[in-house]
Design an enzyme around this catalytic site. Structure first.
Site, PDB file in Angstrom:
ATOM      1  N   ASP A 298     -68.714  -4.307  91.309  1.00  0.00           N
ATOM      2  CA  ASP A 298     -69.416  -3.051  91.508  1.00  0.00           C
ATOM      3  C   ASP A 298     -70.769  -3.150  90.791  1.00  0.00           C
ATOM      4  O   ASP A 298     -71.068  -4.127  90.101  1.00  0.00           O
ATOM      5  CB  ASP A 298     -68.589  -1.876  90.993  1.00  0.00           C
ATOM      6  CG  ASP A 298     -68.902  -0.577  91.728  1.00  0.00           C
ATOM      7  OD1 ASP A 298     -70.026  -0.453  92.272  1.00  0.00           O
ATOM      8  OD2 ASP A 298     -68.048   0.309  91.766  1.00  0.00           O
ATOM      9  N   TRP A 299     -71.572  -2.120  90.932  1.00  0.00           N
ATOM     10  CA  TRP A 299     -72.953  -2.116  90.434  1.00  0.00           C
ATOM     11  C   TRP A 299     -72.988  -2.456  88.929  1.00  0.00           C
ATOM     12  O   TRP A 299     -72.525  -1.690  88.103  1.00  0.00           O
ATOM     13  CB  TRP A 299     -73.556  -0.744  90.692  1.00  0.00           C
ATOM     14  CG  TRP A 299     -75.025  -0.628  90.398  1.00  0.00           C
ATOM     15  CD1 TRP A 299     -75.604  -0.506  89.178  1.00  0.00           C
ATOM     16  CD2 TRP A 299     -76.089  -0.591  91.347  1.00  0.00           C
ATOM     17  NE1 TRP A 299     -76.962  -0.396  89.292  1.00  0.00           N
ATOM     18  CE2 TRP A 299     -77.295  -0.438  90.624  1.00  0.00           C
ATOM     19  CE3 TRP A 299     -76.155  -0.660  92.736  1.00  0.00           C
ATOM     20  CZ2 TRP A 299     -78.544  -0.362  91.244  1.00  0.00           C
ATOM     21  CZ3 TRP A 299     -77.401  -0.572  93.348  1.00  0.00           C
ATOM     22  CH2 TRP A 299     -78.564  -0.433  92.608  1.00  0.00           C
TER      23      TRP A 299
END
Length: 768
Positions: A298-299
């Protein structure tokens, strides 16, 4: 015997998540459970192609394939030169098809190995054409609707050059304070699994090489929806019972449906960050489930491993994430900066790097990107916001709405009212009607409730005003796309005048539609709430409108259950339309007028107040089971609306439950039939639901568990026998007692009806 699905558990695995053992004494009388099915194998030609290309790549080029750059981040400027050098594998947050084609041309014509870019985007519930949010899709109880919506979204997004969707989100969520509940299918693993696999099929189609498909990315692996206190990004502490029997089931369904990629989660899972959790990303995903795709972080979740206190620095974070099984890093650049030296030091093997890159190249090969990575501008012009797209999202919005109350049959409006007041801060709010995660949508494309009602009732005098305003004071991650409008009512005198104006409209109209709920930015990522009340002064507006004595319809626009206990007792008609999307206003007009008949059911238990949260139907009996709704001295423990509940303009009777056999051998399916009759003069839909309870076993089992359902349409007074199939694997569960998968003989209860409160009952006995 018990099933042997787990290997010996190392100390690292125990630290990684769960202390599991497959060497404990089997449950008496239990039969070995069938191992979970695996996804279909990938064409060997894809691996041969990837291996041939791998032999030509430098270490830096390999790490480049493992690197994703977000063009809206500080890393974005100057990315073209790195693409030329083969140091970028994927781009994020690029929407212009011409710009996508320019970037792909650099990769295909100016880089040494001519490897195409994988362009990803958050295609959560549509691209330019916005569909109802995923929680609404689950409320349809119709996987075909979810599959069709994602198929249409894939067609539109791919025409822009997007070929990778960061969806579906399949996190189970049982705490409506968590804003991202709107992205998933609610609280139930069975319903969640059916919606997960439907969305994968919709995105990926029958053949990923078709240019109108998207590679699905199932997220957030795993347990993100169990965040403590419903606080976004917070830790999740989940037992092995909860993980295996609840939270992991939709993921495995998506993997078995052929999902090409998964995204690791932000948070700690049992004190180990999911992005560095080798037990989760390797032992479960690879060894147990045989997942052949690749995992993306994820980010900045690789870099954040240090924030968790899990790794010492960026170098340590890169090493532990890639060794755990994360093949591609989203947006941060720890892989790019740290992995080459980690390989040189022997901290990461070249085999690990090659394995990650092979998975990414195979995905690009399967998508046909090596042959044609470009956006088709002609198809783009024909597909974007096409009549077919608009018709599909309008239909979906009518299938997903849930009618919560309709006293005196106030709805539908069979005749056009002479005067109609359409009141509320969301009545004419285009961005809010789309809902959260509509990043490529354009508010000006959206039909609001006010616009839809004006079109549907052209002869009515329709008056409208906000009455009150709502907005978020805190910054939202969506501010760049849809900044919250600043309030226009800045003084107390102006606020009172607007409030009074709205109530005067209600008083002078034959009927009022109040459109209340949450602004778009109040739901989604970084949008947890400590309260479930109607934000701002909406409750006061609602009570004042009802006090006029005029007929009032409450239309809710929201991404989570809200505290509407007062409304459930005083407002005659309540219709929850969630965030209905681009054609939301027209769909609401269809529903209010009776052109469409609500048939949706709640995919989540609706609490009376935030004090009951978390609240879900599949709990276990306790010593106070005889009085289950009196556990609070100051409130009922019962929900306001139960899981699976939803009204209709039609009425239905469910009767004559019949199990095909009173005795069932392990490994065999059971057919359960019921008669359903439409007892009204109006054609409509009902959802027949089947719940099961195992009376005794090696572990306590939930009071009821959903195991089958079917949405049916019946003409006025039509009757039909509906047969639901209880699959044998649905009786298998992870036993915390034996630490193994078991299927156990004994007596099972079966209930059928149109909500979890179904009382039509039978039993069967499972034998070896």
């Amino acid at each position: 015997m018990v099933i042997r699905v787990l290997r010996s558990v190392s100390a690292a695995a125990v630290v990684g998540s769960l202390a599991l053992s497959c060497c404990m004494t089997p449950t008496m009388g239990a039969q070995q459970a069938a191992p979970p099915t695996a996804p279909a194998p990938i064409d060997p030609a894809a691996y041969r192609f990837a291996d041939k290309l791998l032999k030509q790549m430098t270490l830096e080029e390999k790490v480049g394939q493992m690197t994703q750059v977000a063009l809206n981040s500080p890393d974005g400027p100057g990315v073209e030169d790195r693409i030329r050098k083969g140091l970028v594998g994927s781009l994020l947050f690029i929407k212009d098809p011409n710009e996508i084609n320019r970037m792909q041309k650099i990769a295909m014509e100016e880089s040494r190995l001519h490897i195409p870019l994988l362009i990803g985007f958050d295609v959560i519930h549509g691209y330019r054409t916005i569909y109802p949010v995923p929680l609404a899709m689950a409320a349809s109880w119709e996987p075909e609707t979810a599959e069709k919506a994602q198929r249409m979204a894939a067609r539109e997004a791919s025409s822009f050059g997007i070929r990778w969707a960061f969806a579906p989100m399949v996190d189970i969520a049982r705490d409506p304070r968590w804003g991202r509940i709107m992205e998933g299918a609610g609280e139930d693993p069975y319903l969640g699994a059916r919606m997960a696999e439907a969305q994968v099929r919709g995105f990926q189609g029958k053949d990923l090489s078709d240019p109108d498909t998207l590679l699905a990315c199932v997220k957030h692996f795993a347990g993100y929806g169990g965040a403590v206190g419903g606080r976004d990004y917070d830790s999740a502490n989940l037992s092995d019972d909860q993980l295996y029997n609840v939270y992991l089931k939709p993921y495995q369904a998506a993997v078995n449906a052929g999902a090409g990629s998964l995204m690791s989660a932000y948070m700690d899972l049992n004190s180990v960050p999911a992005t560095g959790n080798k037990w989760l990303l390797h032992d479960v995903l690879r060894d147990q489930w045989k997942f052949p795709g690749f995992v993306v972080s994820d980010w900045e979740s690789v870099k954040s491993l240090t924030t968790h206190g899990f790794t010492a620095d960026d170098h340590d974070a890169a090493v532990r994430a890639v060794n755990a099984g994360v093949a591609m890093e989203m947006t941060s650049h720890t892989y790019r900066e740290q992995l080459p030296s980690a390989v040189q030091k022997g901290e990461v093997s070249i085999a690990t790097i090659d394995g990650a890159v092979r998975e990414i190249l195979v995905a690009k090969y399967r998508l046909g990107l090596f042959k044609n990575p470009y956006a088709d501008l002609q198809r783009n012009a024909a597909e974007t916001l096409s009549e077919e797209q608009r018709a599909a999202t309008r239909h979906a919005a009518t299938r997903t709405a849930v009618l919560l109350r309709n006293e005196g049959k106030l709805l539908p409006m069979k005749q056009a009212p002479r005067t109609l007041a359409v009141i509320g801060p969301l009545a004419d709010a285009q961005a809010d009607t789309m809902g959260s995660w509509s990043l490529a949508g354009h508010p000006e494309d959206t039909i609001t409730v006010l616009q839809g009602l004006k079109k549907r009732f052209p002869t009515s005098e329709i008056r409208s005003t906000k009455g009150v305003e709502i907005w978020r004071d805190q910054r939202s991650i969506f501010d760049d796309q849809f900044p919250d409008p600043k309030p226009t009512l800045t003084t107390e005198e102006a606020k009172k005048a607007e409030f009074d104006r709205a109530i005067e409209m209600v008083r002078n109209s034959d009927m009022t539609v109040l459109v209340l709920g949450e602004a778009q930015t109040m739901s989604g990522e970084r949008a947890s709430r400590a309260s479930l009340t109607l934000p701002g002064k909406q409750q006061e507006l609602l009570e004042a409108a009802v006090a006029t004595g005029k007929p009032v319809v409450l239309v809710l626009m929201n991404g989570r259950p809200l505290d509407i206990t007062w409304a459930s007792q005083h407002v005659p008609a309540i219709l929850d339309v969630w965030y209905p999307g681009t054609e939301g206003g027209n769909a609401v007009a269809d529903l209010l007028s009776g052109d469409a008949n609500p048939g949706g059911k709640l995919p989540i238990t609706w609490p009376r107040s935030v004090g009951q949260v978390p609240l879900y139907y599949a709990d276990n009996l306790t010593q106070i089971a005889s009085e289950p709704n009196t556990r609070y001295w100051d409130s009922s423990s019962a929900p306001l609306y139960p899981f699976g509940f939803g009204l209709s303009y039609s009425s239905f009777a469910v009767s004559n439950v019949h199990a095909a056999s009173e005795t069932l051998r392990m490994g065999q399916p059971l057919q359960v039939s019921v008669d359903v009759q439409n007892t009204s003069d109006t054609a409509g839909d009902d959802v027949v639901q089947l719940y099961v309870h195992q009376r005794a076993g090696s572990a306590s089992r939930p009071v009821r568990e959903l195991k089958a359902f079917q949405r049916i349409s019946l003409k006025p007074h039509e009757s039909r026998t509906v047969t639901l199939t209880l699959q044998p694997n649905e009786l298998t569960y992870w036993s915390a007692s034996s630490r193994s998968w078991v299927t156990e003989p004994g007596t099972y209860d079966v209930w059928t009806g149109d909500s979890v409160k179904a009382d039509l009952h039978t039993t069967f006995t499972l034998v070896r």
